[in-house]
Write a protein that holds these residues in place. Sequence first.
Motif, PDB file in Angstrom:
ATOM      1  N   ARG A   1       0.822  -1.218   0.000  1.00 39.60           N
ATOM      2  CA  ARG A   1       0.000   0.000   0.000  1.00 39.60           C
ATOM      3  C   ARG A   1       0.855   1.267   0.000  1.00 39.60           C
ATOM      4  O   ARG A   1       0.375   2.333  -0.350  1.00 39.60           O
ATOM      5  N   HIS A   2       2.126   1.141   0.385  1.00 37.50           N
ATOM      6  CA  HIS A   2       3.025   2.294   0.418  1.00 37.50           C
ATOM      7  C   HIS A   2       3.612   2.614  -0.949  1.00 37.50           C
ATOM      8  O   HIS A   2       4.264   3.647  -1.113  1.00 37.50           O
ATOM      9  N   LEU A   3       3.406   1.732  -1.907  1.00 34.45           N
ATOM     10  CA  LEU A   3       3.981   1.931  -3.239  1.00 34.45           C
ATOM     11  C   LEU A   3       3.068   2.774  -4.117  1.00 34.45           C
ATOM     12  O   LEU A   3       1.847   2.674  -4.018  1.00 34.45           O
ATOM     13  N   PRO A   4       3.658   3.545  -5.026  1.00 33.28           N
ATOM     14  CA  PRO A   4       2.833   4.208  -6.043  1.00 33.28           C
ATOM     15  C   PRO A   4       2.128   3.143  -6.885  1.00 33.28           C
ATOM     16  O   PRO A   4       2.637   2.030  -7.046  1.00 33.28           O
ATOM     17  N   GLU A   5       0.993   3.479  -7.435  1.00 32.35           N
ATOM     18  CA  GLU A   5       0.165   2.522  -8.176  1.00 32.35           C
ATOM     19  C   GLU A   5       0.948   1.789  -9.272  1.00 32.35           C
ATOM     20  O   GLU A   5       0.828   0.572  -9.408  1.00 32.35           O
ATOM     21  N   VAL A   6       1.754   2.503 -10.060  1.00 28.77           N
ATOM     22  CA  VAL A   6       2.464   1.850 -11.163  1.00 28.77           C
ATOM     23  C   VAL A   6       3.489   0.820 -10.655  1.00 28.77           C
ATOM     24  O   VAL A   6       3.688  -0.219 -11.271  1.00 28.77           O
ATOM     25  N   GLN A   7       4.120   1.111  -9.524  1.00 32.62           N
ATOM     26  CA  GLN A   7       5.074   0.160  -8.956  1.00 32.62           C
ATOM     27  C   GLN A   7       4.342  -1.037  -8.348  1.00 32.62           C
ATOM     28  O   GLN A   7       4.764  -2.183  -8.518  1.00 32.62           O
ATOM     29  N   ARG A   8       3.240  -0.777  -7.646  1.00 34.57           N
ATOM     30  CA  ARG A   8       2.445  -1.851  -7.052  1.00 34.57           C
ATOM     31  C   ARG A   8       1.923  -2.787  -8.152  1.00 34.57           C
ATOM     32  O   ARG A   8       1.937  -4.008  -8.008  1.00 34.57           O
ATOM     33  N   GLU A   9       1.509  -2.197  -9.268  1.00 35.07           N
ATOM     34  CA  GLU A   9       0.992  -2.990 -10.380  1.00 35.07           C
ATOM     35  C   GLU A   9       2.083  -3.905 -10.945  1.00 35.07           C
ATOM     36  O   GLU A   9       1.838  -5.094 -11.196  1.00 35.07           O
ATOM     37  N   ALA A  10       3.286  -3.384 -11.112  1.00 35.95           N
ATOM     38  CA  ALA A  10       4.391  -4.187 -11.645  1.00 35.95           C
ATOM     39  C   ALA A  10       4.733  -5.336 -10.696  1.00 35.95           C
ATOM     40  O   ALA A  10       4.921  -6.483 -11.133  1.00 35.95           O
ATOM     41  N   ILE A  11       4.799  -5.054  -9.410  1.00 35.09           N
ATOM     42  CA  ILE A  11       5.119  -6.093  -8.425  1.00 35.09           C
ATOM     43  C   ILE A  11       4.004  -7.134  -8.355  1.00 35.09           C
ATOM     44  O   ILE A  11       4.259  -8.341  -8.303  1.00 35.09           O
ATOM     45  N   THR A  12       2.772  -6.694  -8.356  1.00 36.26           N
ATOM     46  CA  THR A  12       1.635  -7.611  -8.276  1.00 36.26           C
ATOM     47  C   THR A  12       1.603  -8.545  -9.485  1.00 36.26           C
ATOM     48  O   THR A  12       1.410  -9.749  -9.336  1.00 36.26           O
ATOM     49  N   LEU A  13       1.820  -7.994 -10.656  1.00 37.12           N
ATOM     50  CA  LEU A  13       1.827  -8.840 -11.858  1.00 37.12           C
ATOM     51  C   LEU A  13       2.996  -9.824 -11.842  1.00 37.12           C
ATOM     52  O   LEU A  13       2.866 -10.965 -12.284  1.00 37.12           O
ATOM     53  N   ALA A  14       4.133  -9.393 -11.311  1.00 42.84           N
ATOM     54  CA  ALA A  14       5.305 -10.268 -11.280  1.00 42.84           C
ATOM     55  C   ALA A  14       5.156 -11.379 -10.245  1.00 42.84           C
ATOM     56  O   ALA A  14       5.388 -12.551 -10.556  1.00 42.84           O
ATOM     57  N   TYR A  15       4.751 -11.037  -9.034  1.00 42.02           N
ATOM     58  CA  TYR A  15       4.762 -12.018  -7.958  1.00 42.02           C
ATOM     59  C   TYR A  15       3.442 -12.749  -7.782  1.00 42.02           C
ATOM     60  O   TYR A  15       3.432 -13.945  -7.495  1.00 42.02           O
TER      61      TYR A  15
END
Length: 161
Positions: A109-123
């Motif tokens: 939740r501390h990440l900007p949306e674009v970074q959270r999206e990249a991590i979520t898609l990867a992991y």
Amino acid sequence: MDGEEIAVTECYRSHAPLVRGYLRHFIPKQDVEDVLQVVFGEVWRSRRRYDPSRSLEGWVLGIARNRAIDYLRARHPATVPLDGVPEPSDHVDPARRLDDLDQVRRALRHLPEVQREAITLAYYGDLTQREIAERLDVPLGTVKARTARALHKLSTVLEAA
């Protein structure tokens, strides 16, 4: 939609990526989505058996494990040995694993949306950086930069927790 339907829909939304990733370890890629649907069909049919004092994630993963075993038993036995299907918590204390997962979710939740999206898609989506770039229609270097920044920020947030 009644309250039960909303609850099961929310359960699917929040736990499907975890279950999908779990099933990918045992089920051929082309069959994962089918088994995933069977799992959440059973979640719906068994919703009244869920004990809210216990872990929802553990309950859903238990169903996923059982459906993976059913799938593997229905196939040729030489495909994947059933003793290769570990318990969802394997060698990690389930309470500790859930606490770690909760910390990661809060840190995301501390990440900007674009970074959270990249991590979520990867992991959680189990996609490569190239697949993420194609899905988001951004350059591969952008995905790599977002992922690197996100991982750095996550490590900082998790170390502080």
